[in-house]
Scaffold this active site. Sequence first.
Site, short mmCIF file in Angstrom:
data_model
loop_
_atom_site.label_atom_id
_atom_site.label_comp_id
_atom_site.label_asym_id
_atom_site.label_seq_id
_atom_site.Cartn_x
_atom_site.Cartn_y
_atom_site.Cartn_z
N ASP B 208 0.87 -1.17 0.00
CA ASP B 208 0.00 0.00 0.00
C ASP B 208 0.91 1.23 0.00
O ASP B 208 1.45 1.62 1.04
CB ASP B 208 -0.89 -0.04 1.25
CG ASP B 208 -1.69 1.24 1.43
OD1 ASP B 208 -1.55 2.15 0.59
OD2 ASP B 208 -2.45 1.32 2.42
N LYS B 234 -3.40 11.85 -3.06
CA LYS B 234 -2.37 12.03 -2.02
C LYS B 234 -1.03 12.44 -2.63
O LYS B 234 -0.05 12.63 -1.93
CB LYS B 234 -2.22 10.76 -1.19
CG LYS B 234 -3.43 10.47 -0.30
CD LYS B 234 -3.12 9.38 0.68
CE LYS B 234 -4.35 8.73 1.28
NZ LYS B 234 -5.03 9.58 2.26
#
Lengths: 139, 419
Positions: B208, B234
């Site tokens: 991740d 992000k």
Amino acid sequence: MNLDALYREVIMAHHQHPAGRDPLPEVSASAHGYNPSCGDEFEVNIHVEDGRIAGIQVDGHGCAISQAAGSMLSQVAVGLKVELLEDLIDAFRSMLKTGEPDSTLPGDLPVLSGVSQFPVRIKCASLPMTTTLEAIAKL
Amino acid sequence: MTNAATRTRLEWDSDKIRALFPTLQRRVAEYPLVYLDCAATSLRPESVITEGCNFCRHHDGNPHRGMHALSYEATEVYKSSRQAVADWLQAPDSSSVVITRNATAAINLVAGGLRGKLGSGDNIVLTHMEHHANLIPWQQLAKQSGAELRFVPLTEDGQLQTDMLPSLVDDRTRVVAVTHVSNVLGTINPIALFAKAARRVGAFSLVDSAQAVGHLPVSFAELDVDFMVFSAHKCYGPAGLGFLIGKKAALEQLSPAEYGGDMIEYVSYEEATWAEIPQRFEAGTANSQAVAAFPESIRFIESLGTAAIRAHEKEITAYALKRISAFEGMRILGPEDAHLRGGLVSFYDPYVPPHDMSTILDEHGVAVRAGHHCAQPLHRLLGIPASTRASFGVYSTTDDVDALIQGITEARKLFTRKY
């Protein structure tokens, strides 16, 4: 500054010295409240006799606003008819929406009207109230 | 492309970089915005916003469907976006890049794609520092299949006990899934070690990389994992877009987890066959303007260079660690050394509850995250109900950290007074 409206001295006093933490000798109903976005957590125990709140314990941890709201609630609930406590909580939640201090609310509760200026914090002040309603619903 | 990775720190021009972000021009509570919530979502430079708008203005077709010009152009936009991601992160080729809604959806796609392929006696190895996104999809897969969940524990200073890997990963391990950079502790994990442990037993490995991509140099090829996921929002990209990068052989072993338009080849009323990879995993229309805009985010990041971005974030993090830990009784979560962590610092103040800290900081124009940051079990493990997190990006400065410190000082004054 708006912060003064939120962190009033009386609120901070409740946060530092919360009332209503002592365990009850008898419990009629309990509920657990949790705000998953911030971690505020409450355990509310109520004792009801002849349709009136004979005792309430509002125990928990979290932010100053939620803890103060729980403490204030515990100071005014005892002796009230259960229906009256429900009405009081409704009036309190309305106050959080309008921001107008509701002088008909007992004890220190009107002081929390300043929370309305902080929409993300309304849930904090409401959590002990909604948890109490959940306990009442189990009676 | 310039050799951005070799640029020196002297070239870092904060004012010039900050001028590219329109949101930084605004004020909050009469203060200039100090944005320290990059780990939740990063701000977007003007060029990325414009690129998304340009797609809507000029192309706006639905890809892979129509025969008309707009649809063809949209298809080309998808192709070039996929290729840009593949080139950037050194994926095998563009067909190993699956377009998803976000990193969470990408992990669900993998976990959902393995349904029916695990059984009782199998196990899935995770870690104690996972975001809910890299925990709950595996919990559900374990429940559905009867597989066991195993967790790599933490060291005292919030790193992973990688020496436990040989005993946790065995011949019944089917998946090893780990976060690249912890969104709470900041810890940068040795992903290649996890990938190697998985490979040794023939298990799938997933990383991740939501907190890593755009913040430090990341290479899918170098990490040698089966799957990597991240979210565009992000890393200076648009929301509503994420990516799953997978090795071809690994992707081929996944069943599609979502069904419908665009992921099929031949359909009858009773049956359907699947499209080729990656479209097999892309049911329905994606967020096209986000897909169109993301290559601009990559261009922006590469104009600075990920090595230079990493160096900048490390410097800000080291400064923040020093200033925050100087408060009496303050507990910093995760490693003390900025070399071991990404660009974020979570802390627990014994005097000011996180939610109150966040409100008080917000009234000073400082945006931080308060709560459990989608990691409830980790906070329970650390013995705290919640924490406050400051996270950094290319636009962060030591002035931002000073504003944070000023806010914490004010909060402490309010909360340590006797009432």
